[in-house]
Motif scaffolding. Structure first.
Motif, short mmCIF file in Angstrom:
data_model
loop_
_atom_site.label_atom_id
_atom_site.label_comp_id
_atom_site.label_asym_id
_atom_site.label_seq_id
_atom_site.Cartn_x
_atom_site.Cartn_y
_atom_site.Cartn_z
N SER A 1 34.49 -17.79 -23.32
CA SER A 1 36.15 -17.58 -23.65
C SER A 1 35.95 -16.84 -25.12
O SER A 1 35.08 -16.86 -25.74
CB SER A 1 36.77 -18.77 -23.65
N ASP A 2 37.10 -16.60 -25.45
CA ASP A 2 37.19 -15.89 -26.89
C ASP A 2 36.94 -17.03 -27.81
O ASP A 2 36.78 -16.66 -28.99
CB ASP A 2 38.64 -15.37 -27.13
N TYR A 3 37.37 -18.16 -27.74
CA TYR A 3 37.50 -19.31 -28.66
C TYR A 3 36.04 -19.82 -28.95
O TYR A 3 35.88 -20.17 -30.17
CB TYR A 3 38.37 -20.47 -28.20
N PHE B 1 33.99 1.88 -8.36
CA PHE B 1 33.20 1.58 -7.11
C PHE B 1 32.37 0.52 -7.33
O PHE B 1 31.94 0.00 -6.44
CB PHE B 1 32.55 2.95 -6.74
N HIS B 2 32.07 0.25 -8.72
CA HIS B 2 31.23 -0.78 -9.12
C HIS B 2 32.16 -2.17 -9.34
O HIS B 2 33.31 -2.06 -9.80
CB HIS B 2 30.29 -0.72 -10.41
N ILE B 3 31.85 -3.06 -8.92
CA ILE B 3 32.82 -4.32 -8.64
C ILE B 3 33.17 -4.88 -9.78
O ILE B 3 34.36 -5.66 -9.83
CB ILE B 3 32.35 -5.57 -7.66
N TYR B 4 32.56 -4.85 -10.93
CA TYR B 4 32.92 -5.22 -12.24
C TYR B 4 34.30 -4.53 -12.73
O TYR B 4 35.03 -4.98 -12.87
CB TYR B 4 31.86 -5.04 -13.28
N GLY B 5 34.17 -3.16 -12.59
CA GLY B 5 35.18 -2.38 -13.01
C GLY B 5 36.37 -2.47 -12.01
O GLY B 5 37.46 -2.17 -12.31
N PHE B 6 36.14 -2.77 -10.56
CA PHE B 6 37.06 -2.95 -9.64
C PHE B 6 37.86 -4.13 -9.92
O PHE B 6 39.05 -4.03 -9.95
CB PHE B 6 36.60 -2.86 -8.39
N LEU B 7 37.01 -5.33 -9.97
CA LEU B 7 38.11 -6.42 -10.20
C LEU B 7 38.56 -6.75 -11.58
O LEU B 7 39.75 -7.04 -11.82
CB LEU B 7 37.33 -7.68 -9.73
N ALA B 8 37.63 -6.78 -12.49
CA ALA B 8 38.05 -6.98 -13.79
C ALA B 8 38.96 -6.19 -14.53
O ALA B 8 39.62 -6.70 -15.24
CB ALA B 8 36.60 -7.46 -14.65
N SER B 9 38.48 -4.98 -14.33
CA SER B 9 39.47 -3.89 -14.82
C SER B 9 40.82 -3.28 -13.96
O SER B 9 41.76 -3.81 -14.45
CB SER B 9 38.41 -2.85 -15.35
N LEU B 10 40.33 -2.74 -13.03
CA LEU B 10 41.57 -2.27 -12.27
C LEU B 10 42.31 -3.36 -11.61
O LEU B 10 43.48 -3.24 -11.70
CB LEU B 10 40.67 -1.38 -10.98
N LEU B 11 41.79 -4.15 -10.69
CA LEU B 11 42.54 -4.87 -10.09
C LEU B 11 43.48 -5.96 -10.91
O LEU B 11 44.40 -6.39 -10.80
CB LEU B 11 41.62 -5.92 -8.91
N TYR B 12 42.75 -6.64 -12.10
CA TYR B 12 43.26 -7.50 -12.97
C TYR B 12 44.36 -6.93 -13.55
O TYR B 12 45.53 -7.51 -13.76
CB TYR B 12 42.19 -8.31 -13.73
N CYS B 13 44.19 -5.71 -14.21
CA CYS B 13 45.26 -5.16 -15.02
C CYS B 13 46.52 -4.95 -13.99
O CYS B 13 47.61 -5.10 -14.37
CB CYS B 13 44.93 -3.72 -15.74
N GLY B 14 46.13 -4.51 -12.74
CA GLY B 14 47.12 -4.30 -11.98
C GLY B 14 48.10 -5.41 -11.69
O GLY B 14 49.25 -5.03 -11.65
N TRP B 15 47.28 -6.39 -11.38
CA TRP B 15 48.02 -7.89 -11.31
C TRP B 15 49.02 -8.16 -12.44
O TRP B 15 49.97 -8.54 -12.24
CB TRP B 15 46.83 -8.84 -10.67
N ARG B 16 48.25 -8.33 -13.43
CA ARG B 16 48.63 -8.79 -14.69
C ARG B 16 49.92 -7.91 -15.47
O ARG B 16 50.52 -8.16 -16.18
CB ARG B 16 47.82 -8.99 -15.79
N GLY B 17 50.08 -6.56 -14.98
CA GLY B 17 50.92 -5.75 -15.36
C GLY B 17 50.62 -4.93 -16.74
O GLY B 17 51.51 -5.05 -17.53
N GLN B 18 49.31 -5.01 -16.77
CA GLN B 18 48.88 -4.42 -18.02
C GLN B 18 48.42 -2.85 -17.96
O GLN B 18 47.80 -2.64 -17.06
CB GLN B 18 47.51 -5.04 -18.65
N GLU C 1 41.01 -15.57 -19.59
CA GLU C 1 41.37 -14.13 -20.17
C GLU C 1 43.18 -14.45 -20.46
O GLU C 1 43.68 -13.76 -21.22
CB GLU C 1 41.13 -12.95 -19.51
N GLY C 2 43.78 -14.96 -19.45
CA GLY C 2 45.19 -15.00 -19.43
C GLY C 2 46.01 -14.91 -20.78
O GLY C 2 46.92 -14.46 -21.13
N MET C 3 45.59 -16.24 -21.53
CA MET C 3 46.29 -16.66 -22.80
C MET C 3 46.03 -15.51 -23.99
O MET C 3 46.94 -15.48 -24.87
CB MET C 3 46.08 -18.16 -23.14
N VAL C 4 44.92 -15.03 -23.75
CA VAL C 4 44.44 -14.22 -25.00
C VAL C 4 44.68 -12.81 -24.80
O VAL C 4 44.39 -11.92 -25.47
CB VAL C 4 42.94 -14.24 -25.28
N PHE C 5 45.25 -12.29 -23.35
CA PHE C 5 45.30 -11.03 -23.00
C PHE C 5 46.72 -10.73 -22.51
O PHE C 5 46.93 -10.58 -21.42
CB PHE C 5 44.25 -10.60 -21.98
#
Length: 587
Positions: free
Chosen positions: A393-395, A283-300, A266-270
């Motif tokens: 991947s997106d491509y 509470f569901h790990i999909y939302g926790f890691l892919a949405s919440l934790l990832y956006c927090g880490w990436r500054g999005q 996701e890094g290059m396209v997001f």
């Protein structure tokens, strides 16, 4: 990439030995070690071993005080209008961690439960617990008091964070709990709630600034004492392949590895200036890691919803906030494909929708792509994989496929009887090996051994195949877990509940297909002799269960009364036979 063997073929003596052991329940995980032919490797660049990284809080928050993003909105609650900046994230994380450590004496061996809908402080609370070296177990906000109590006691949670809207349920569970010492109440900005005597006001923790302060994670998490791969942090509850919910121990290293694996795709396209909308529950790990934790880490910026999901509200949030990407589940995507309200909003900002948590049909995928002029791709995972295992991947996404293995991961398809690994386009059980594989189930070594082999292969319980390009396709599940709108429901848990009913002699629960929900629970019931068929009806039992469980566990797939539950000679319920009968019915 497909290799004949990355670890070397097992000698025949070893293979025969493992095959023989496979007939014992304790050695079930050994089935994955039988054969290492036709191993598929990830096409994405490998990640650096997470042992070289700091603990999760320092890893994720490294840029939060950077002037470039400190005052940027980190999260926006589309239901309440609340926001937090990255500087807010940083301040609240350190204050809460200091209060937990020095005022409430939270130790690295302790567990904290978080019982809340999506909330702008969900991530700071989670990372504060991690700074203390403790485990965090997220709870479904739809749980009943009994369901909350079960997880509290199984996880031995010492502190319970709860939202004010859920306070009555939390108090009922905590009063019966053997482990909870403190209840922290998070405020409801939409309505004032009195904080009961004996509970802790969340604002006191968020504003805590007394000396001493916890500036970094406790030394138990750092690699000069223990590396981040050996210290647990997240403790979601999952049924795994069978049985009752079990605590999935995920280390700091597991979670960092999965963030890095996701970022390779996701890094290059997001980029940082793009926004993500995700109504997925944290509470569901999909939302926790892919949405919440990832956006927090990436500054999005992450746009979420704390209230009950409403498709029209979702569409309005997209129109008003213009996110480029969305994390969704098939029932929502089905609504985007068919619901007339979608045409009244401008959703043109969305360039990519990622679907996971349940299979998405090719037809629905194509319909959304055509209607919204946006791309759709699928990913797959499970709690035991932190959670990501495969992704498109997106491509070069393939329609109907769950994608390719994430970085530094290996996968194979094994025959469920012999353990022999199969070639392309042959269906068997998907097994995976990689740095994101869980540490194990909390206090359940036998259950861990059933699904993780000595060589580190995780048996997923999913039937799948891969094509010549290394793309995987899920065809069915060996495991008995029911997925209702992406939420896992354990048949054994519902069966255990139903057996407490005075009119139920025996019961088996299976999944039946449903277009909107994906799957629904159905119960096959043997009535007791004293049960009046005119009184103990389908409606009676559905209402009885409804009063005691969260909505995904309701018997919306129906109740069928039968004379006898099919069982093996050892007494194990043969759900497979009931699923075959149900399949004929729906065909």
């Amino acid at each position: 990439m497909i290799t004949t063997s990355i670890f070397g073929a097992f000698p025949k003596t070893n293979r025969l030995s493992i095959l023989k052991l496979n007939f014992s329940k304790a050695a079930a995980g050994a089935l994955a070690d039988v054969c290492n032919l036709n191993v598929v490797s990830s096409p994405f660049p490998p990640i650096i071993d997470a042992v070289h990284y700091k603990p999760v809080p320092e890893f994720v928050s490294a840029e939060w005080v950077n002037p470039k993003i400190a005052k940027k909105v980190a999260i926006r609650d589309g239901s309440t209008g609340e926001t937090r900046t990255f500087l807010d994230y940083n301040t609240h994380m350190h204050n809460i961690a200091s209060a937990l450590r020095f005022e409430y004496l939270l130790k690295p061996s302790d567990t904290v439960a978080l019982f809340s809908p999506n909330n702008v402080d969900y991530l700071p609370v989670s990372l504060a617990v991690a700074m203390c070296g403790s485990k965090l177990t997220p709870l479904n906000p739809l749980y009943t008091a009994q369901e909350v109590l079960t997880i509290l006691d199984r996880s031995s949670s010492k502190i319970l964070f709860t939202h004010a809207k859920l306070l009555s349920v939390a108090l009922e569970a905590a009063m019966k709990s053997k482990s909870v010492d403190h209840i922290v109440v998070m405020p409801d900005v939409e309505q004032n709630h009195d904080i009961p005597f004996g509970t802790v006001n969340f604002e006191n923790l968020a504003q805590y600034n007394h000396f001493p302060n916890l500036d970094t994670s406790v030394e138990e998490v750092h690699d000069h004492v223990k590396d981040v791969n050996s210290h647990p942090w997240l403790l979601p509850y999952s049924s795994g392949t069978t049985g009752l919910p079990k605590g999935v121990c995920l280390s700091h290293g597991n979670m960092i590895s999965n963030l890095l694996q996701l970022d390779e795709v996701e890094g290059m396209v997001f980029p940082m200036d793009h926004k993500l909308i995700s109504p997925l529950p944290f509470f569901h790990i999909y939302g926790f890691l892919a949405s919440l934790l990832y956006c927090g880490w990436r500054g999005q910026e992450l746009i979420t919803m704390s209230g009950r999901f409403c498709l029209e509200n979702f569409c309005k949030l997209v129109e008003d906030n213009r996110p480029e990407r969305a994390h969704l589940v098939p029932p929502i995507i089905l609504g985007l494909a068919k619901h007339p309200v979608v045409d009244t909003y401008d959703l043109s900002s969305m360039k990519m929708i990622l679907s996971a948590a349940a299979p998405l049909g090719k037809d629905t995928e194509a319909a959304v792509r055509k209607r919204l002029n946006t791309e759709v791709k699928q990913a797959w995972g499970m709690s035991e994989l932190s959670p990501l295992g495969t992704v498109n991947s997106d491509y070069n996404a393939k329609s109907g496929s769950i994608g390719q293995l994430v970085s530094s991961s290996y996968g194979k398809i094994v025959d469920t009887d012999t353990g022999i690994s199969l070639g392309p386009n042959q269906t068997g059980e998907l097994v995976i090996k990689g740095p994101q594989v869980m540490m194990g189930y909390l206090n359940e070594p036998d259950k861990t051994a059933e699904c993780i082999s000595k060589d580190g292969w995780l048996r997923t319980g999913d039937l799948a195949y891969f094509d010549e390009d290394g793309y995987f396709y899920i065809t069915d599940r060996i495991k008995e877990l029911i997925k209702v709108r992406g939420f896992p429901v354990a048949p054994a848990e519902l069966e255990e509940l139903l057996l407490t009913n005075e009119y139920v002699q025996d019961v088996a629960v299976i999944q039946v297909p449903d277009e909107a929900a994906g799957e629904l629970p159905r119960a096959y019931i043997v009535r007791k002799e004293n049960a009046d068929p005119k009184e103990v009806t389908e409606q009676y039992l559905k209402e009885w269960v409804k009063e005691r469980v969260a909505p995904p566990k309701r018997l919306d797939g129906g109740v069928v009364f039968i004379d006898q539950i099919p069982k093996s000679a050892s007494g194990k319920i043969l759900r497979r036979l009931l699923r075959e009968e149900a399949k004929k019915e729906f065909e």
